[in-house]
Design an enzyme around this catalytic site. Structure first.
Site, mmCIF file in Angstrom:
data_model
loop_
_atom_site.group_PDB
_atom_site.id
_atom_site.type_symbol
_atom_site.label_atom_id
_atom_site.label_comp_id
_atom_site.label_asym_id
_atom_site.label_seq_id
_atom_site.Cartn_x
_atom_site.Cartn_y
_atom_site.Cartn_z
ATOM 1 N N THR A 337 -6.066 -32.854 38.657
ATOM 2 C CA THR A 337 -6.215 -31.609 37.911
ATOM 3 C C THR A 337 -6.421 -30.514 38.936
ATOM 4 O O THR A 337 -6.802 -30.787 40.073
ATOM 5 C CB THR A 337 -7.439 -31.710 36.970
ATOM 6 O OG1 THR A 337 -7.266 -32.804 36.075
ATOM 7 C CG2 THR A 337 -7.649 -30.439 36.163
ATOM 8 N N THR A 355 -3.277 -29.481 34.465
ATOM 9 C CA THR A 355 -3.319 -30.857 34.962
ATOM 10 C C THR A 355 -2.081 -31.647 34.607
ATOM 11 O O THR A 355 -1.375 -31.336 33.645
ATOM 12 C CB THR A 355 -4.566 -31.571 34.385
ATOM 13 O OG1 THR A 355 -4.667 -32.884 34.931
ATOM 14 C CG2 THR A 355 -4.496 -31.678 32.864
ATOM 15 N N GLY A 420 -11.359 -33.130 38.551
ATOM 16 C CA GLY A 420 -12.139 -34.330 38.846
ATOM 17 C C GLY A 420 -12.409 -35.222 37.660
ATOM 18 O O GLY A 420 -13.407 -35.957 37.651
ATOM 19 N N GLY A 421 -11.555 -35.188 36.626
ATOM 20 C CA GLY A 421 -11.724 -36.096 35.504
ATOM 21 C C GLY A 421 -13.065 -35.909 34.818
ATOM 22 O O GLY A 421 -13.525 -34.797 34.581
#
Length: 524
Positions: A337, A355, A420-421
Site C-alpha cells: 500500500t 493500494t 502496512g496492512g
C-alpha cells in the site's frame, strides 16, 4: 537464545517546511510531481491526483492503475471533509466454489485458510474491480482545479523514462522473484534474463521500462478516466484477463463508479477527527479513540501509562474487529500500500491511501496495457458464512485508515495515514495521540518509537523505547521485540502533513525507514 537484532544505527528523515503547499509520500519522486502541480497554481487535490498517478510509474508494486483506495479531502473554505471511495468490488461472475479450501492454514494466527492453488492470493482469479482511475478522476472533477491531462503529465514522463534500478528496487524484486516468475508478461518486465534487475557498480543507474504503461497513461490523459471502464483501455483489459482465464468482465468495469461519501467523524480531546467510513479501519479507529479518551494520560509523554493504554485499547479494538468484521492478514504475502498527504497554501488537505493489496498485487501485468493488477479477492474470507466471506459483486473489509484532524475552531491541523496492512490503524492511532495528547511536533511524532498491537498474541515493542516502558508493557502483556528496519516492514509506514496554527507554517514528513520516502514543499 539471544534475539537477532540487526539494526545499529539512528535514522532520521528531514521535515519539509513551507508557508505554501507540501506533499508527503512514500516516494519522493512522485511527491516532487505533486509539488510541481502546487507551484503551478494547483490545489491539494490536483497535487494528490498527480502524485497518485505518478506512483504507478515510480513505485508500481504498491499501487497503480490496477488498484483501489480511499481519499479524504478537507475543503478549507467550506470547512468540511469529503471522502472519495474507490474501494474494491468483487466481479459479478465470482463463484465461491472456485476457491475451495485445501485444509491447510498459514502459520500466522489470523491468516485465512489456504485456498487451492492460492488462487485468491495471486493470478487472474485474485483480481477485484480496480477503482483507482475512476477515484482519482472523480476527485479531480469534483474538487480539483486542473485538467486530467495536466496532472497526468508527470506520470507519463516518469513512465517514458523508466524506473531507476537502485538497490531498493533490486531488493523488492528479489524478495518476490518466485511469485513474479509465474506470469509471462510480469516475468518479462521484472525479471530480465530470469533474474532481478541490478545496476552494476560504478555505472549510471539502469532504467527498467514498464512496457505499455506510458501509452496507457497517454490514452487516459487524452480520452478521460471512463475509457478505462468502457472504452479502448477497457477492451484491452478484458481481452487480456480472458486470455489468462480470469473472470473480471466488461460489465464489471462498465458498472464501476467511485463514490463521494460523508466521512465518519468523531471528537477527541478538542480535535475533530474525520475518517473513511464503512469497510475500512475507520470504525475501529473511532472505537479506539473513544476508549483512549477515557484514560487520564500523564502530560509531557508519551510515558509508560500511555503505551499501556495504547496496548489495551488496540488489543480490544482488534478483538472486536476480528470477531465481528472478519478482517485478517496473510503474512505469506506482505501488504503493498502507499499513502500520501497534501496541504496547499490555502489550508486544503488530502489524505490518500491507494493500494494493490499485496506487494505486486496479483503479480499479473496485463500485456496489452502494462497495468499491474490488484489481488483484492484476498481481502475476503474464503470460509463461507462469515461476515467478510467471498461473494459476487461485494465489497470486502480493508485496512486503509486515512485521517484528517481539525482543531476545535475548525482550522486544519493534520492529515495522516500509512501503509502496512493491519499495522496501519495502530500506527495512525498512536501518532495522532502523540500530536493531540502530548503536543509533540510532527517531526518528533513520526520519529518516536511505537508498539504494534494488531491482532496477534503478542505486543510488538520497538526496542528503542525506554526500558521503563518496555518493562511496564511486559508486566501486563505478552511482548516481543520488533525492530524498525528497512526490510521486512515490521511496523506501518506513516506520512503526514501538519498546519501550525501559531504562525501558519506547514510541515510534512514521510516514513523514517522507507528509503524512497520524502516530503517536498512547492517552493523547495
Amino acid at each position: 537464545m539471544t534475539a537477532h537484532l540487526v539494526q545499529n544505527w539512528t535514522v532520521r528523515k528531514p521535515v519539509a517546511r513551507s508557508r505554501g503547499g507540501i506533499v508527503a509520500t512514500q516516494n519522493r519522486i512522485a511527491g516532487e510531481a505533486g509539488a510541481r502541480i502546487l507551484a503551478a497554481g494547483g490545489n491539494a487535490v490536483d497535487a494528490a491526483v498527480a502524485t497518485g498517478f505518478a506512483l504507478a510509474a515510480v513505485e508500481p508494486w504498491n499501487s497503480g492503475l490496477g488498484g483501489v483506495g480511499h481519499m479524504l479531502v478537507y475543503l478549507a473554505r467550506e470547512n468540511r471533509v469529503e471522502v472519495v471511495d474507490f474501494g474494491p468490488v468483487s466481479p459479478r461472475a465470482l463463484d465461491p466454489a472456485d476457491y475451495p479450501l485445501t485444509g491447510g492454514i498459514t502459520r500466522d494466527l489470523f491468516a485465512w485458510p489456504t485456498v487451492k492453488d492460492d488462487r485468491n492470493v495471486h493470478g487472474p482469479l485474485s483480481i477485484a474491480v480496480p477503482g483507482h482511475v475512476d477515484g482519482l478522476g472523480l476527485a479531480l472533477e469534483k474538487f480539483g482545479s486542473m485538467k486530467l491531462a495536466e496532472v497526468m503529465q508527470p506520470a507519463i514522463e516518469f513512465a517514458d523514462q523508466g524506473i531507476a534500478v537502485d538497490w531498493y528496487l533490486t531488493l523488492k524484486v528479489a524478495t518476490m522473484a518466485k511469485e513474479l516468475s509465474r506470469y509471462p508478461a510480469t516475468r518479462d518486465i521484472w525479471l530480465p534474463h530470469g533474474l532481478p534487475p541490478v545496476t552494476p557498480i560504478d555505472t549510471p543507474l539502469a532504467r527498467l521500462h514498464l512496457t505499455g504503461l506510458a501509452d496507457t497513461l497517454r490514452r487516459l490523459a487524452r480520452a478521460g478516466r471512463r475509457d478505462f471502464y468502457e472504452g479502448e483501455i477497457s477492451n484491452k483489459i478484458i481481452n487480456d484477463i480472458n486470455m489468462l482465464g480470469g473472470i473480471l468482465a466488461a460489465e464489471d468495469l462498465k458498472n464501476y463508479r467511485a463514490r463521494i461519501v460523508a466521512p465518519l467523524e468523531t471528537e477527541y480531546r478538542g480535535a475533530r477527527i474525520a475518517l473513511a467510513p464503512g469497510l475500512t479501519a475507520g470504525p475501529s479507529m473511532v472505537r479506539a479513540l473513544s476508549a483512549l479518551g477515557a484514560s487520564n494520560l500523564r502530560a509531557g509523554g508519551p510515558h509508560a501509562d500511555a503505551f499501556l493504554a495504547y496496548a489495551k485499547v488496540l488489543r480490544e479494538a482488534y478483538a472486536e474487529r476480528l470477531q465481528t468484521m472478519g478482517e485478517t492478514s496473510d503474512r505469506r504475502d506482505p501488504s503493498s500500500t502507499t499513502h500520501l498527504n497534501v496541504i496547499d497554501r490555502h489550508g486544503n488537505m488530502v489524505a490518500l491511501t491507494q493500494t494493490l493489496l499485496s506487494v505486486f498485487g496479483s503479480k499479473v501485468v496485463l500485456p496489452s496495457t502494462g497495468i499491474l493488477m490488484n489481488n483484492g479477492i484476498m481481502w475476503f474470507d474464503p470460509r463461507p458464512g462469515q461476515p467478510n466471506s467471498l461473494a459476487p459483486n461485494k465489497r470486502p473489509l480493508t485496512n486503509m485508515c486515512p485521517l484528517i484532524a481539525r482543531r476545535h475552531d475548525g482550522r486544519p491541523w493534520f492529515a495522516i495515514g500509512a501503509s502496512g496492512g493491519r499495522r496501519i490503524f495502530p500506527a495512525v492511532f498512536q501518532i495522532a495521540s502523540f500530536l493531540i495528547d502530548h503536543g509533540m511536533t510532527l517531526e518528533d511524532a513520526i520519529h518516536h518509537p511505537r508498539i504494534d498491537a494488531s491482532g496477534g498474541d503478542t505486543v510488538g515493542i520497538d526496542p528503542r523505547l525506554p526500558d521503563a516502558i518496555q518493562k511496564a508493557l511486559a508486566e501486563k502483556f505478552p511482548v516481543a521485540q520488533t525492530e524498525l528496519v528497512v526490510y521486512p516492514t515490521n511496523f506501518a509506514c506513516p506520512s503526514a502533513v501538519f498546519n501550525d496554527h501559531t504562525d501558519g507554517t506547514h510541515y510534512g514528513i514521510a516514513d523514517v525507514m522507507s528509503p524512497w520516502s520524502g516530503a517536498v514543499a512547492e517552493d523547495q
